[in-house]
Every structure is written in structure tokens, then in C-alpha cells.
Write a protein that holds these residues in place. Structure first.
Motif, PDB file in Angstrom:
ATOM      1  N   ASN A  25      88.050  65.424 237.956  1.00  0.00           N
ATOM      2  CA  ASN A  25      89.202  66.286 238.253  1.00  0.00           C
ATOM      3  C   ASN A  25      89.447  66.390 239.753  1.00  0.00           C
ATOM      4  O   ASN A  25      90.598  66.396 240.197  1.00  0.00           O
ATOM      5  N   HIS A  39      93.213  65.228 240.311  1.00  0.00           N
ATOM      6  CA  HIS A  39      94.227  66.278 240.504  1.00  0.00           C
ATOM      7  C   HIS A  39      94.961  66.158 241.844  1.00  0.00           C
ATOM      8  O   HIS A  39      96.201  66.162 241.860  1.00  0.00           O
ATOM      9  N   ASN A  61      97.732  74.711 235.480  1.00  0.00           N
ATOM     10  CA  ASN A  61      97.125  74.002 236.607  1.00  0.00           C
ATOM     11  C   ASN A  61      97.648  74.466 237.964  1.00  0.00           C
ATOM     12  O   ASN A  61      97.373  73.828 238.985  1.00  0.00           O
TER      13      ASN A  61
END
Ligand code: ATP
Length: 202
Positions: free
Chosen positions: A85, A89, A118
Motif C-alpha cells: 500500500n 497508494h 481512502n
């Protein structure tokens, strides 16, 4: 600097359908799901980093990312999932904003299924939620994907609740009616966003 409308909604709510109606008006779309695939495409920095970290077992014979293998490696491993992540991201975020910056239309629609979850709503000028009941989410998703009710329910449960999403929305499209009703709402919002985009840039 383009005016950005963040478009979101739960599974099967009609995000893609709504986005395509805006696209018919000449509004450019940036889609988080597409960007998420681009950042790990063959030859990308993302894929190279993943290969270096996890090894060649996450690369298929054709050189593409083996998603199933990667999923299995991070499934029960919080540390590895976090590593992934932390790589993906920021890459997805940067790539989305690069695509937005290149857009030529009066404003841009950024389609992000997990916009609020998010924290990507901080990147947009305004938010638009496509809203339908959980019952309709089930019906429309099942019709489209041919998946079980349990699998769809699991995804609904993993996303923000309808109430939470509506509380965060600046604009809401009610997609419980037919496509004619949907198009009418998109037409109105389009006129509104054109004005807002002009004001922000003047
Ligand atoms: P996902 O997040 O699961 O990718 P989505 O939010 O992008 O879904 P769509 O794919 O646009 O949703 O719509 C889900 C399904 O519902 C599609 O098969 C679409 O054709 C259908 N649909 C969308 N809007 C309507 C409507 N107003 N009436 C009937 N069917 C609709």
C-alpha cells in the motif's frame, strides 16, 4: 488548474454509467481503477519495485503482474500488505493527478470507488455520490457480475455505509429510477459544474 469533481458510490450504484454520461458531454474522466492497473503495467516502476521486493514468483510467464500470487503473499501478512500500500497508494495518487492536470475539458470527473474511505476527497474540489439502496445494489451487481449475493454483501460491508457516504457528499445523484431520470440529473449537474469551474478559475 482543472476543477475536479470526485465521483463515488457503492458497488453497483452506477458510477461507470454516470461517468459515461458526463463523458458524452465532452468531460474527461480519470478512473482510479484504470490508474491502479496502469501503475503496475509491464515496464512500470510499480511492477519493477514489486518484483524486486516479492521476487519473480509474482510475475506471470507473459511478464505481467500475477495478481493472485501477490494477493496470496499479502493476504495474511499486515507488514507486507502495508509495504504494498505504501508503494501503490502514492503512485496511484500521483498518476491520477498527472492525468487530471493534462485534461482539456472545462472540468474533470475523478471516479474513485473508495474516495472517502481512502481520504482522496482531499484532492477534489467537490464530491458527487451516486446513491441507491442496498437492495438495488444487490440486484444490479448480481445481474451484471453473476456473483453470489454473499460475495456482493461482503463488498457492501467492506465499504462505507450508505448513510456515512451521503453525510459526506456535496452532491447526490439518485440512481434508483430509470436511465432517463439519471440523464436529467447529470444534465443539471453538468450545467452547475460548468459555472462552478468558471468561478474557481476566474
Ligand atoms: P462497480 O463499483 O461495481 O464497478 P458502478 O458503480 O460502476 O459499479 P455501474 O457498472 O455503472 O456501477 O452499474 C451497475 C449495473 O447497473 C450495470 O449493469 C448498469 O448497466 C446498471 N445500471 C446503472 N444504472 C441503472 C439504472 N438507472 N437502471 C437500471 N440499471 C442501471
Amino acid at each position: 488548474k482543472p476543477f475536479i469533481v470526485g465521483l463515488t458510490g457503492g458497488i453497483g450504484s452506477g458510477k461507470t454509467t454516470v461517468a459515461n454520461l458526463f463523458a458524452e458531454k465532452g468531460i474527461e474522466l480519470v478512473d482510479a481503477d484504470i490508474v491502479a492497473r496502469e501503475v503496475v503495467a509491464q515496464g512500470s516502476i510499480g511492477l519493477e519495485s514489486i518484483k524486486t521486493h516479492f521476487g519473480v514468483e509474482v510475475i506471470s510467464a507473459n511478464g505481467e503482474l500475477n495478481r493472485q500470487a501477490l494477493r496470496e503473499l499479502v493476504f495474511n501478512d499486515d507488514k507486507q500488505r502495508q509495504w504494498l500500500n505504501n508503494l501503490l497508494h502514492p503512485l496511484i495518487r500521483q498518476t491520477m493527478m498527472q492525468q487530471v492536470a493534462q485534461a482539456q475539458s472545462e472540468y474533470v470527473i475523478l471516479v474513485v470507488p473508495l474516495l472517502f474511505e481512502n481520504g482522496l476527497d482531499s484532492l477534489v474540489n467537490t464530491t458527487l455520490v451516486v446513491d441507491i439502496s442496498p437492495t438495488l445494489q444487490q440486484q444490479r451487481s448480481a445481474k451484471r457480475d453473476n456473483t453470489s449475493a454473499a460475495a456482493i454483501q461482503k463488498i457492501i460491508n467492506s465499504q462505507m455505509s450508505r448513510e456515512q457516504r451521503l453525510a459526506k457528499a456535496q452532491y447526490v445523484i439518485d440512481n434508483q429510477g430509470d436511465v432517463t431520470k439519471l440523464t436529467q440529473q447529470v444534465n443539471q449537474l453538468h450545467q452547475h459544474f460548468l459555472i462552478q469551474a468558471k468561478q474557481v478559475n476566474s
